[in-house]
Design a protein around this motif. Structure first.
Motif, PDB file in Angstrom:
ATOM      1  N   UNK A  59      46.450  56.407 -14.699  1.00 46.59           N
ATOM      2  CA  UNK A  59      47.355  55.428 -14.098  1.00 46.59           C
ATOM      3  C   UNK A  59      48.076  55.952 -12.872  1.00 46.59           C
ATOM      4  N   UNK A  60      48.424  57.242 -12.880  1.00 50.34           N
ATOM      5  CA  UNK A  60      49.154  57.841 -11.771  1.00 50.34           C
ATOM      6  C   UNK A  60      48.730  59.295 -11.623  1.00 50.34           C
ATOM      7  N   UNK A  61      48.808  59.786 -10.390  1.00 50.86           N
ATOM      8  CA  UNK A  61      48.673  61.213 -10.117  1.00 50.86           C
ATOM      9  C   UNK A  61      49.981  61.664  -9.497  1.00 50.86           C
ATOM     10  N   UNK A  62      50.537  62.762 -10.000  1.00 49.15           N
ATOM     11  CA  UNK A  62      51.817  63.265  -9.523  1.00 49.15           C
ATOM     12  C   UNK A  62      51.663  64.743  -9.175  1.00 49.15           C
ATOM     13  N   UNK A  63      52.578  65.300  -8.399  1.00 45.91           N
ATOM     14  CA  UNK A  63      52.486  66.725  -8.070  1.00 45.91           C
ATOM     15  C   UNK A  63      52.482  67.595  -9.322  1.00 45.91           C
ATOM     16  N   UNK A  64      51.839  68.744  -9.223  1.00 45.68           N
ATOM     17  CA  UNK A  64      51.823  69.680 -10.352  1.00 45.68           C
ATOM     18  C   UNK A  64      53.248  69.977 -10.809  1.00 45.68           C
ATOM     19  N   UNK A  65      53.416  70.062 -12.106  1.00 45.46           N
ATOM     20  CA  UNK A  65      54.723  70.332 -12.679  1.00 45.46           C
ATOM     21  C   UNK A  65      55.548  69.092 -12.972  1.00 45.46           C
ATOM     22  N   UNK A  66      55.051  67.909 -12.570  1.00 42.82           N
ATOM     23  CA  UNK A  66      55.830  66.682 -12.764  1.00 42.82           C
ATOM     24  C   UNK A  66      55.215  65.712 -13.765  1.00 42.82           C
ATOM     25  N   UNK A  67      54.032  66.004 -14.274  1.00 37.78           N
ATOM     26  CA  UNK A  67      53.352  65.052 -15.162  1.00 37.78           C
ATOM     27  C   UNK A  67      54.173  64.768 -16.412  1.00 37.78           C
ATOM     28  N   UNK A  68      54.704  65.801 -17.035  1.00 37.63           N
ATOM     29  CA  UNK A  68      55.476  65.595 -18.262  1.00 37.63           C
ATOM     30  C   UNK A  68      56.757  64.824 -17.963  1.00 37.63           C
ATOM     31  N   UNK A  69      57.426  65.174 -16.884  1.00 39.92           N
ATOM     32  CA  UNK A  69      58.673  64.483 -16.524  1.00 39.92           C
ATOM     33  C   UNK A  69      58.432  62.988 -16.323  1.00 39.92           C
ATOM     34  N   UNK A  70      57.372  62.655 -15.596  1.00 37.80           N
ATOM     35  CA  UNK A  70      57.076  61.243 -15.346  1.00 37.80           C
ATOM     36  C   UNK A  70      56.658  60.552 -16.645  1.00 37.80           C
ATOM     37  N   UNK A  71      55.835  61.213 -17.452  1.00 38.05           N
ATOM     38  CA  UNK A  71      55.402  60.614 -18.724  1.00 38.05           C
ATOM     39  C   UNK A  71      56.602  60.366 -19.634  1.00 38.05           C
TER      40      UNK A  71
END
Length: 307
Positions: free
Chosen positions: A200-212
């Motif tokens: 659904x989305x691609x985010x900068x490394x290190x931010x996937x968990x925060x966004x999820x």
């Protein structure tokens, strides 16, 4: 949900648990955060992890969690079955033992899909083999820029149709692209995964968990009954003709209209306040912004309903 008779004997006998030993689980403010925790092995799965993950997803049905986030520790999401911990042992099994194992792996995917809560995958790194199928089974997928996906089963002499992959993948990316991924087993980077609809989305490394977690917290504050209906409809309408789907949604929406959350949303709108949906943790409600404050930016997304 599948009738009890359709489940494997192993799954029926497996105890429910919210205290796993083989990975981390934290439930806070309505969100269950599951972290695969074998970073030295890129969170490869063992027999124990398979069993405990399935039991945990089944147990979350009766927990305070209203949404789930699944991620991996370190630089990998999940690298599939552990080569020494699982694959080497399979060579000692007869046909019946192999079938028992493949049914256990499929039971994990079934438990994710049947959970009446939205599940968000925070794909922080490589997701291959079983790891890729687990990500596909989640309702939403946030990928780090360095994430890679691979349904690599043909590279080890196995069918791409494993753990429900040939059921899930065409519904995400279409038949042709699914066939390409399942026949060739090639790795797909995050950008391509986004382009074909695998994430659904691609985010900068290190931010996937925060966004999820942000998505999951938003879901946990929302109408859990309606989210459960949405997840059920997304699943059950897959094989329905249009007329049957419209009728199913009419009945489902009528149920939602009879639920207290519908009136609560109406009353909240009239009172110009955030709605307090049934069962949501009071601590989850965001404070209303000051009159001169700009809107808070948010990144933004479940089968039998629960009340």
């Amino acid at each position: 949900m599948e009738p009890e008779a359709h489940r494997t004997r192993t799954e029926q006998e497996r105890p429910m648990t919210l205290t796993p030993r083989s990975f981390q689980l934290e439930i806070r403010r309505g969100v269950a955060e599951i972290t695969l925790s074998r970073p030295d092995r890129l969170n490869a799965l063992t027999f124990e992890v398979y069993g405990e993950l399935t039991a945990t997803f089944r147990s979350l049905e009766r927990s305070a969690a209203r949404a789930v986030v699944l991620t991996g520790e370190g630089r990998g999401f999940c690298s599939g079955g552990d080569v020494e911990g699982i694959i080497a042992e399979l060579f000692a099994r007869d046909a019946r033992g192999l079938l028992e194992f493949t049914r256990v792996t499929g039971a994990l995917i079934q438990s994710i899909c049947e959970l009446r809560r939205p599940v968000v995958a925070a794909v922080n790194g490589v997701a291959v083999g079983a790891g890729a199928v687990i990500a596909a089974a989640c309702d939403l997928r946030i990928a780090a820029a360095s994430a890679r996906f691979g349904f690599v089963f043909p590279k080890v002499g196995l069918s791409g149709a494993d753990m429900g992959a040939s059921y899930l993948l065409p519904r995400l990316v279409g038949h042709g692209r699914a066939a390409e991924l399942l026949f060739l087993g090639d790795l797909v980077d995050a950008g391509e995964a986004l382009r074909i609809g695998l994430v659904n989305r691609v985010v900068p490394d290190g931010q996937a968990l925060e966004v999820a977690l942000g998505w999951a917290e938003r879901l946990a504050r929302g109408p859990a009954f309606a989210h459960a209906i949405t997840k059920q409809m997304l699943e059950s309408e897959r094989t329905m003709p249009l007329a049957a789907a419209i009728e199913a949604e009419a009945q489902a929406q009528a149920l939602c209209m009879a639920h207290p959350d519908f009136r609560e949303a109406y009353e909240a709108t009239k009172a110009k306040r955030p709605p307090r949906f049934e069962g949501a943790d009071p601590g989850d409600a965001p404070a209303p912004p000051a009159a001169d404050a700009p809107p808070t930016p948010r990144t933004t997304g479940p089968s039998t309903p629960r009340s």
